[in-house]
Design a protein around this motif. Sequence first.
Motif, short mmCIF file in Angstrom:
data_model
loop_
_atom_site.label_atom_id
_atom_site.label_comp_id
_atom_site.label_asym_id
_atom_site.label_seq_id
_atom_site.Cartn_x
_atom_site.Cartn_y
_atom_site.Cartn_z
N TYR B 138 -87.32 77.65 15.52
CA TYR B 138 -87.84 76.29 15.35
C TYR B 138 -88.36 75.75 16.68
N SER B 139 -87.57 75.94 17.74
CA SER B 139 -88.01 75.46 19.06
C SER B 139 -89.29 76.17 19.46
N GLY B 140 -89.28 77.48 19.25
CA GLY B 140 -90.45 78.27 19.64
C GLY B 140 -91.70 77.89 18.85
N PHE B 141 -91.49 77.46 17.61
CA PHE B 141 -92.63 77.08 16.76
C PHE B 141 -93.43 75.95 17.41
N PHE B 142 -92.68 74.97 17.96
CA PHE B 142 -93.36 73.85 18.63
C PHE B 142 -94.21 74.38 19.79
N ALA B 143 -93.61 75.28 20.58
CA ALA B 143 -94.32 75.79 21.75
C ALA B 143 -95.54 76.60 21.33
N VAL B 144 -95.35 77.48 20.35
CA VAL B 144 -96.44 78.36 19.93
C VAL B 144 -97.58 77.55 19.31
N VAL B 145 -97.24 76.59 18.45
CA VAL B 145 -98.30 75.80 17.80
C VAL B 145 -98.97 74.87 18.82
N ALA B 146 -98.20 74.35 19.76
CA ALA B 146 -98.79 73.50 20.79
C ALA B 146 -99.79 74.31 21.61
N ALA B 147 -99.42 75.54 21.96
CA ALA B 147 -100.33 76.39 22.72
C ALA B 147 -101.59 76.70 21.90
N TYR B 148 -101.38 76.95 20.62
CA TYR B 148 -102.47 77.26 19.70
C TYR B 148 -103.44 76.06 19.63
N LEU B 149 -102.85 74.86 19.52
CA LEU B 149 -103.67 73.64 19.49
C LEU B 149 -104.47 73.50 20.78
N TRP B 150 -103.82 73.80 21.87
CA TRP B 150 -104.48 73.68 23.18
C TRP B 150 -105.70 74.60 23.25
N THR B 151 -105.49 75.84 22.76
CA THR B 151 -106.63 76.78 22.81
C THR B 151 -107.77 76.32 21.90
N MET B 152 -107.44 75.54 20.87
CA MET B 152 -108.49 75.03 19.99
C MET B 152 -109.25 73.90 20.67
N MET B 153 -108.54 73.13 21.52
CA MET B 153 -109.13 71.90 22.04
C MET B 153 -109.72 72.04 23.43
N ASP B 154 -109.36 73.07 24.14
CA ASP B 154 -109.82 73.24 25.52
C ASP B 154 -110.70 74.49 25.58
N TRP B 155 -112.01 74.28 25.78
CA TRP B 155 -112.94 75.42 25.73
C TRP B 155 -112.65 76.45 26.80
N ARG B 156 -111.97 76.03 27.90
CA ARG B 156 -111.67 76.98 28.97
C ARG B 156 -110.64 78.02 28.52
N LEU B 157 -109.93 77.69 27.46
CA LEU B 157 -108.89 78.62 26.98
C LEU B 157 -109.34 79.37 25.73
N LYS B 158 -110.65 79.35 25.50
CA LYS B 158 -111.19 79.95 24.28
C LYS B 158 -110.76 81.40 24.09
N ARG B 159 -110.64 82.13 25.21
CA ARG B 159 -110.32 83.56 25.07
C ARG B 159 -108.88 83.76 24.55
N PHE B 160 -108.05 82.74 24.69
CA PHE B 160 -106.69 82.87 24.17
C PHE B 160 -106.57 82.39 22.73
N TYR B 161 -107.67 81.91 22.18
CA TYR B 161 -107.64 81.29 20.85
C TYR B 161 -107.14 82.26 19.78
N LYS B 162 -107.76 83.44 19.71
CA LYS B 162 -107.38 84.41 18.67
C LYS B 162 -105.93 84.90 18.84
N PRO B 163 -105.56 85.31 20.08
CA PRO B 163 -104.17 85.74 20.23
C PRO B 163 -103.18 84.62 19.88
#
Lengths: 233, 399
Positions: B138-163
């Motif tokens: 559950y704790s990790g879910f927040f971190a993983v989804v937050a990171a996923y959201l970040w990759t969606m919203m920050d074009w500089r992190l686009k390469r991490f989007y798929k992973p």
Amino acid sequence: MTALSRRQVVLASGAVLITGPALARSPGAPASPANRWGLLIDTRKCAADCTVCVSACKAEMGLSGHDRPLTDAQYIRKIEVRDPVGGKLHSLPVMCQHCAKPPCVDVCPTGASMKRADGIVLVDRHICIGCRYCMMACPYKARSFAHEEQTGQQPHLPRGKGTVESCTLCVHRVDEGRLPACVEACAAKAKGAMLFGDLNDPASEIARRVASEATTRIRADLGLDPGVRYQGI
Amino acid sequence: MTAKTVYLEVRPYTRGWLALAAALGAVLAAALAAVWYMEHQGHWVTGMTNQVVWGMPHVFAVFLIVAASGALNIASMGSVFGREAYQPLARMSGLVAMALLAGGLMVLVLDLGRPDRLIVAMTHFNLKSIFTWNVVLYSGFFAVVAAYLWTMMDWRLKRFYKPAALAAFLWRLVLTTGTGCIFGFLVAREAYGAAVMAPLFIAMSFAFGLAAFILVLLYAAKTTRRPLDEALLGRMVRLLGLFVAANLYFVALHHLTQLYFAGRGGVEAFILAGGTIHTLLFWGVQVGLGGVLPLVMAFGGCRHSVRKRATMASLLVVLGGMAQVYVLIIGGQAWPLDLFPGMEVSSSFADGRIHAYTPTLPEVVLGLGGMAVAGLIILVGISALRLLPAEIRDSTPNR
């Protein structure tokens, strides 16, 4: 206080002599895996209307209760078992079975449910968060949740609202080399149906009887290896 | 060709915004008052007992937690399975997933006997416990989804989007597996104790999560007056139908397996034909209203507009889902533990008889508080960040 007959005193002293556990554990010494404390309960000596063990447990553990049967704690209870074929009745006490592979210990998220080296299963109420998963996991319905403030507590068994508790096999007595309260009371006031001892000690009465007589465990099919055995069911 | 999606924050502090925030805040305040009452008095004032140890708070909590992982599916459909039509909704999907999980966990924690010891749960781990694994998941879910959201919203992190998308998808599968295993790993509870609980929970999460997501989306689009593409909504309703069918399939599989085992006949007769509240909830609400009816709505036989169908089907799936979790958790505990198979038993500790459970108001209010928290997080989230598209439509209009 109930007056004891001469017969009961003789019976009790005999039982204590025969079934008294090994030496008391010296203070600070860890529980030893060389021991496996257990019970052997002869249901043929257990009368349906007798609740001496239950009363003794309540007094020993300070389980005063609030007269609310659904939420009051019961560490030991008498179960009436009836065979639907023929109607044969058995009456027997059931408490924490002190399993060698306790599911309550497996599921506890914090490690509050734990098994001592000598096989006694306990709840560390300092780190129990009251999630009740152990109560979901225990096949014997042996655990109770402290649903409200507790009064009349005993020094050896502090109880806390919001934590889970169950039979400790009177660990405070066992560590002093004494018998669990239920066993002592059954010997003194009833027919001595309960035998306490070290299942790992071949010389102990309980080990000798388990080795030579037919005994059963409740839900042995689950493979949990309970430390409580029964005869006559 | 993919049309560019424009995301806009929702304007806060409007009259409607404040009214919604106040309403959700009031429910949360009531929930906290209920918690104070239950914790102060002890659990004896609830419907929970030594027989039914998990009650309404767990029904709400499990529903929300299961729905949380399912709400992330819309994002996964877009980024993991290449369904570009769903991509504009991925950000909302992540937010709703985190919000539902936060609401569910709040309920779960506040129902503990000792919620003040949450820090103990975070510092003492028994790694053999599936509960412990769930704390991590559950704790990790927040971190993983937050990171996923970040990759969606920050074009500089686009390469991490798929992973990140793949990690979030796999994480949510493991998370729901873990939630199902809380029940699947119980050796002596006859209503559970089966590996099918894990895939069943995954199917439940798909359906509940998508239904919750559709409802949030419809409400957000309506109140912010943002256009919502009916074709996209139609796709989602059909997808919901598919998930509802998967849930029904695993429910049928679970009960057929149980019925095949002679020793489980008793609990099955109790749930499926016992004539109690559980039987009514199972057939009437879970299977009928929450299963068959949404299926009909999703795949035809209903001439209402797609918006109406989406609303009705989603509401019914949520209702059916709550009933399903209720029957699972409460019904499963109502059936007594069988200490002496084949024998009749009785005792002063309610052995051998069906256990009653009557939910109390504070328990229900606490559960609703979890939903309110989820609502508040979503409201604040879409107001503070660019998560909701200005026009909610398929990003592949030429298809």
